[in-house]
Design a protein around this motif. Structure first.
Motif, PDB file in Angstrom:
ATOM      1  N   ALA A   1      35.026  -0.791 -22.127  1.00 49.50           N
ATOM      2  CA  ALA A   1      34.944  -0.370 -20.713  1.00 49.50           C
ATOM      3  C   ALA A   1      36.317   0.085 -20.232  1.00 49.50           C
ATOM      4  O   ALA A   1      37.362  -0.404 -20.685  1.00 49.50           O
ATOM      5  CB  ALA A   1      34.435  -1.526 -19.852  1.00 49.50           C
TER       6      ALA A   1
ATOM      7  N   ALA B   1      33.025   2.468 -16.575  1.00 47.61           N
ATOM      8  CA  ALA B   1      34.205   1.926 -15.910  1.00 47.61           C
ATOM      9  C   ALA B   1      34.050   0.412 -15.866  1.00 47.61           C
ATOM     10  O   ALA B   1      32.929  -0.109 -15.938  1.00 47.61           O
ATOM     11  CB  ALA B   1      34.310   2.509 -14.506  1.00 47.61           C
TER      12      ALA B   1
ATOM     13  N   ILE C   1      33.335  -2.788 -14.573  1.00 46.08           N
ATOM     14  CA  ILE C   1      32.616  -3.248 -13.368  1.00 46.08           C
ATOM     15  C   ILE C   1      33.324  -4.468 -12.770  1.00 46.08           C
ATOM     16  O   ILE C   1      33.449  -4.588 -11.540  1.00 46.08           O
ATOM     17  CB  ILE C   1      31.153  -3.589 -13.713  1.00 46.08           C
ATOM     18  CG1 ILE C   1      30.420  -2.335 -14.218  1.00 46.08           C
ATOM     19  CG2 ILE C   1      30.418  -4.172 -12.502  1.00 46.08           C
ATOM     20  CD1 ILE C   1      29.050  -2.589 -14.831  1.00 46.08           C
ATOM     21  N   LYS C   2      33.833  -5.347 -13.639  1.00 43.06           N
ATOM     22  CA  LYS C   2      34.483  -6.564 -13.131  1.00 43.06           C
ATOM     23  C   LYS C   2      35.731  -6.213 -12.336  1.00 43.06           C
ATOM     24  O   LYS C   2      36.044  -6.842 -11.335  1.00 43.06           O
ATOM     25  CB  LYS C   2      34.837  -7.499 -14.292  1.00 43.06           C
ATOM     26  CG  LYS C   2      33.591  -8.053 -14.998  1.00 43.06           C
ATOM     27  CD  LYS C   2      33.946  -8.714 -16.329  1.00 43.06           C
ATOM     28  CE  LYS C   2      32.695  -9.068 -17.122  1.00 43.06           C
ATOM     29  NZ  LYS C   2      32.973  -9.409 -18.521  1.00 43.06           N
TER      30      LYS C   2
ATOM     31  N   LEU D   1      27.945   5.014 -21.505  1.00 36.97           N
ATOM     32  CA  LEU D   1      27.309   4.811 -20.193  1.00 36.97           C
ATOM     33  C   LEU D   1      28.321   5.080 -19.080  1.00 36.97           C
ATOM     34  O   LEU D   1      29.518   4.804 -19.244  1.00 36.97           O
ATOM     35  CB  LEU D   1      26.790   3.375 -20.094  1.00 36.97           C
ATOM     36  CG  LEU D   1      25.755   2.986 -21.160  1.00 36.97           C
ATOM     37  CD1 LEU D   1      25.409   1.501 -21.055  1.00 36.97           C
ATOM     38  CD2 LEU D   1      24.492   3.830 -21.036  1.00 36.97           C
TER      39      LEU D   1
ATOM     40  N   GLU E   1      24.826   4.299 -12.763  1.00 35.88           N
ATOM     41  CA  GLU E   1      25.537   3.892 -11.539  1.00 35.88           C
ATOM     42  C   GLU E   1      24.626   3.555 -10.370  1.00 35.88           C
ATOM     43  O   GLU E   1      24.899   2.619  -9.629  1.00 35.88           O
ATOM     44  CB  GLU E   1      26.536   4.985 -11.117  1.00 35.88           C
ATOM     45  CG  GLU E   1      27.784   5.053 -11.995  1.00 35.88           C
ATOM     46  CD  GLU E   1      27.638   5.974 -13.188  1.00 35.88           C
ATOM     47  OE1 GLU E   1      26.497   6.347 -13.538  1.00 35.88           O
ATOM     48  OE2 GLU E   1      28.668   6.330 -13.790  1.00 35.88           O
TER      49      GLU E   1
ATOM     50  N   ILE F   1      26.102   2.459  -6.723  1.00 37.46           N
ATOM     51  CA  ILE F   1      27.142   3.495  -6.574  1.00 37.46           C
ATOM     52  C   ILE F   1      26.627   4.792  -7.205  1.00 37.46           C
ATOM     53  O   ILE F   1      25.464   4.848  -7.618  1.00 37.46           O
ATOM     54  CB  ILE F   1      28.505   3.065  -7.194  1.00 37.46           C
ATOM     55  CG1 ILE F   1      28.366   2.797  -8.709  1.00 37.46           C
ATOM     56  CG2 ILE F   1      29.052   1.839  -6.476  1.00 37.46           C
ATOM     57  CD1 ILE F   1      29.693   2.599  -9.434  1.00 37.46           C
TER      58      ILE F   1
HETATM   59  N1  CO8 Z   1      32.527  -3.281 -17.312  1.00 38.28           N
HETATM   60  C1  CO8 Z   1      33.036  -4.498 -17.595  1.00 38.28           C
HETATM   61  N2  CO8 Z   1      32.617  -5.260 -18.625  1.00 38.28           N
HETATM   62  C2  CO8 Z   1      31.614  -4.766 -19.391  1.00 38.28           C
HETATM   63  C3  CO8 Z   1      31.033  -3.502 -19.146  1.00 38.28           C
HETATM   64  C4  CO8 Z   1      31.542  -2.742 -18.050  1.00 38.28           C
HETATM   65  N3  CO8 Z   1      31.101  -1.509 -17.756  1.00 38.28           N
HETATM   66  N4  CO8 Z   1      30.061  -3.291 -20.056  1.00 38.28           N
HETATM   67  C5  CO8 Z   1      30.039  -4.381 -20.847  1.00 38.28           C
HETATM   68  N5  CO8 Z   1      30.978  -5.273 -20.460  1.00 38.28           N
HETATM   69  C6  CO8 Z   1      31.274  -6.594 -21.029  1.00 38.28           C
HETATM   70  C7  CO8 Z   1      30.222  -7.611 -20.632  1.00 38.28           C
HETATM   71  O1  CO8 Z   1      30.468  -8.123 -19.337  1.00 38.28           O
HETATM   72  C8  CO8 Z   1      30.406  -8.634 -21.729  1.00 38.28           C
HETATM   73  O2  CO8 Z   1      31.548  -9.403 -21.440  1.00 38.28           O
HETATM   74  P1  CO8 Z   1      31.464 -11.035 -21.501  1.00 38.28           P
HETATM   75  O3  CO8 Z   1      31.173 -11.326 -22.956  1.00 38.28           O
HETATM   76  O4  CO8 Z   1      32.824 -11.460 -21.070  1.00 38.28           O
HETATM   77  O5  CO8 Z   1      30.354 -11.437 -20.605  1.00 38.28           O
HETATM   78  C9  CO8 Z   1      30.735  -7.793 -22.947  1.00 38.28           C
HETATM   79  O6  CO8 Z   1      31.180  -6.530 -22.446  1.00 38.28           O
HETATM   80  C10 CO8 Z   1      29.532  -7.533 -23.822  1.00 38.28           C
HETATM   81  O7  CO8 Z   1      28.507  -6.987 -23.020  1.00 38.28           O
HETATM   82  P2  CO8 Z   1      27.010  -7.562 -22.952  1.00 38.28           P
HETATM   83  O8  CO8 Z   1      27.010  -9.010 -23.278  1.00 38.28           O
HETATM   84  O9  CO8 Z   1      26.410  -7.140 -21.654  1.00 38.28           O
HETATM   85  O10 CO8 Z   1      26.364  -6.770 -24.178  1.00 38.28           O
HETATM   86  P3  CO8 Z   1      24.821  -6.364 -24.344  1.00 38.28           P
HETATM   87  O11 CO8 Z   1      24.695  -5.847 -25.729  1.00 38.28           O
HETATM   88  O12 CO8 Z   1      23.938  -7.452 -23.903  1.00 38.28           O
HETATM   89  O13 CO8 Z   1      24.597  -5.130 -23.321  1.00 38.28           O
HETATM   90  C11 CO8 Z   1      25.166  -3.063 -22.231  1.00 38.28           C
HETATM   91  C12 CO8 Z   1      25.282  -3.924 -23.499  1.00 38.28           C
HETATM   92  C13 CO8 Z   1      23.712  -2.625 -22.040  1.00 38.28           C
HETATM   93  C14 CO8 Z   1      26.036  -1.826 -22.429  1.00 38.28           C
HETATM   94  C15 CO8 Z   1      25.629  -3.884 -21.001  1.00 38.28           C
HETATM   95  O14 CO8 Z   1      26.890  -4.474 -21.280  1.00 38.28           O
HETATM   96  C16 CO8 Z   1      25.776  -3.081 -19.752  1.00 38.28           C
HETATM   97  O15 CO8 Z   1      24.786  -2.759 -19.103  1.00 38.28           O
HETATM   98  N6  CO8 Z   1      27.038  -2.719 -19.374  1.00 38.28           N
HETATM   99  C17 CO8 Z   1      27.301  -2.022 -18.160  1.00 38.28           C
HETATM  100  C18 CO8 Z   1      26.936  -0.557 -18.276  1.00 38.28           C
HETATM  101  C19 CO8 Z   1      27.160   0.159 -16.975  1.00 38.28           C
HETATM  102  O16 CO8 Z   1      26.528  -0.088 -15.967  1.00 38.28           O
HETATM  103  N7  CO8 Z   1      28.122   1.134 -16.970  1.00 38.28           N
HETATM  104  C20 CO8 Z   1      28.458   1.911 -15.803  1.00 38.28           C
HETATM  105  C21 CO8 Z   1      29.613   1.303 -15.079  1.00 38.28           C
HETATM  106  S1  CO8 Z   1      29.977   2.118 -13.557  1.00 38.28           S
HETATM  107  C22 CO8 Z   1      30.820   3.509 -14.001  1.00 38.28           C
HETATM  108  O17 CO8 Z   1      31.062   3.770 -15.138  1.00 38.28           O
HETATM  109  C23 CO8 Z   1      31.250   4.396 -12.897  1.00 38.28           C
HETATM  110  C24 CO8 Z   1      32.266   5.413 -13.339  1.00 38.28           C
HETATM  111  C25 CO8 Z   1      32.975   5.954 -12.158  1.00 38.28           C
HETATM  112  C26 CO8 Z   1      33.832   4.929 -11.528  1.00 38.28           C
HETATM  113  C27 CO8 Z   1      34.368   5.356 -10.256  1.00 38.28           C
HETATM  114  C28 CO8 Z   1      35.343   4.294  -9.721  1.00 38.28           C
HETATM  115  C29 CO8 Z   1      35.126   3.910  -8.324  1.00 38.28           C
END
Ligand code: CO8
Length: 260
Positions: A27, A66, A68-69, A109, A134, A139
């Motif tokens: 991320a 990006a 999220i945390k 993603l 998003e 968002i």
């Molecule tokens: N941000 C922070 N941490 C993340 C993210 C992320 N985007 N994706 C995964 N992680 C972390 C998880 O929190 C987890 O950490 P921990 O072990 O400490 O809990 C670790 O990575 C492993 O992830 P999962 O346990 O969730 O793994 P899974 O195999 O179960 O799931 C997924 C994988 C489906 C990819 C799932 O992690 C997920 O849905 N992630 C988020 C995807 C997402 O929504 N992405 C979009 C984010 S928003 C964005 O990108 C906007 C861009 C523009 C920003 C503008 C700024 C204002």
């Protein structure tokens, strides 16, 4: 150059930028985007790098968006500033003079899909999943997704993907033209390197001029784009590569380009 969250190497004219935060599925936190910017600025000035490959560390994720945390508690000003900064760095990737290939090795993603779309084209592994999730977080895409996805796959497809947070698996990504090729994970980097070498066998100045003509044209009306193409077509005839390329054709041999 020292980096915290990317691995950057240059070998035989190919720069490989690997986003490396596997515990967070690569991320994009601010520190990672700053690393990417530093590497991209270096690439833009390099005379040795001819092609760039962007990938993610591990076999599960290219970039899961990006961070999220990191942004969960942002207010409008801070998030707007972050989005503008990230989008600016991603646009720097798109504007690199050298061709850029995204080797998407898993989740792409949100910001991950957006980085891949700033590359000139994408290859992906069979387990790759693209998406702009998003709106499911309350968002919208903020690193260029609302603009580049529609340009790549068409308005209706982009709107369905963005409005529904739909996951796009590798085979569907290929069908809708989001990626050019799907290969098994182990063959992804070799396939990207093969594509890079094929590009590097062409006239290097011509490749960079072609990139500029395509990118300028896609953001302009066709008359402006065609005028730009004619101008830079003429410029090619000021290069040693044009003389060598055409001479080699007439002498029935392979050209030896110097990039001048
Ligand atoms: N941000 C922070 N941490 C993340 C993210 C992320 N985007 N994706 C995964 N992680 C972390 C998880 O929190 C987890 O950490 P921990 O072990 O400490 O809990 C670790 O990575 C492993 O992830 P999962 O346990 O969730 O793994 P899974 O195999 O179960 O799931 C997924 C994988 C489906 C990819 C799932 O992690 C997920 O849905 N992630 C988020 C995807 C997402 O929504 N992405 C979009 C984010 S928003 C964005 O990108 C906007 C861009 C523009 C920003 C503008 C700024 C204002």
């Amino acid at each position: 150059m020292e980096f915290e969250n990317i691995i950057f190497k240059v070998e035989d004219g190919i720069a490989t930028l690997t986003i490396n935060r596997p515990k967070a599925l690569n991320a994009l936190n601010k520190a990672t985007v700053e690393d990417i910017e530093k590497a991209v600025d270096y690439i833009a000035e390099s005379k040795d790098i001819q092609v760039v490959i962007i990938t993610g560390a591990g076999e599960k994720s290219f970039v899961a968006g990006a961070d999220i945390k990191e942004m969960a508690d942002y207010g409008p000003a801070e998030s707007g500033k972050w989005a503008a900064y990230g989008a600016g760095v991603i646009t720097k990737i798109e504007k690199l003079p050298q061709p850029v290939i995204a080797a998407v090795n898993g989740f792409a993603l949100g910001g991950g899909c957006e980085i891949s779309m700033a590359a000139d084209f994408r290859y992906c592994s069979e387990n790759a999943i693209f998406g702009q999730p998003e709106v499911g977080l309350g968002i919208i895409p903020g690193f260029g997704g609302t603009q580049r996805l529609a340009r790549l796959v068409g308005l209706g497809m982009a709107k369905e993907i963005i409005y529904s947070s739909k996951n796009i698996k590798a085979d569907e990504a290929l069908r809708i033209g989001l990626v050019n090729k799907v290969v098994p994970q182990a063959e992804l980097m070799p396939a990207a390197i093969k594509a890079a070498k094929k590009i590097m066998a062409q006239g290097p100045v011509a490749v960079q001029i072609a990139k500029k003509a395509i990118n300028n044209g896609i953001n302009a009306d066709i008359i402006t784009g065609l005028a730009f193409e004619s101008n830079v077509f003429g410029l090619c005839f000021a290069t040693a590569d044009q003389k060598e390329g055409m001479k080699a054709f007439m002498e029935k041999r392979k050209p030896e380009f110097t990039g001048k």
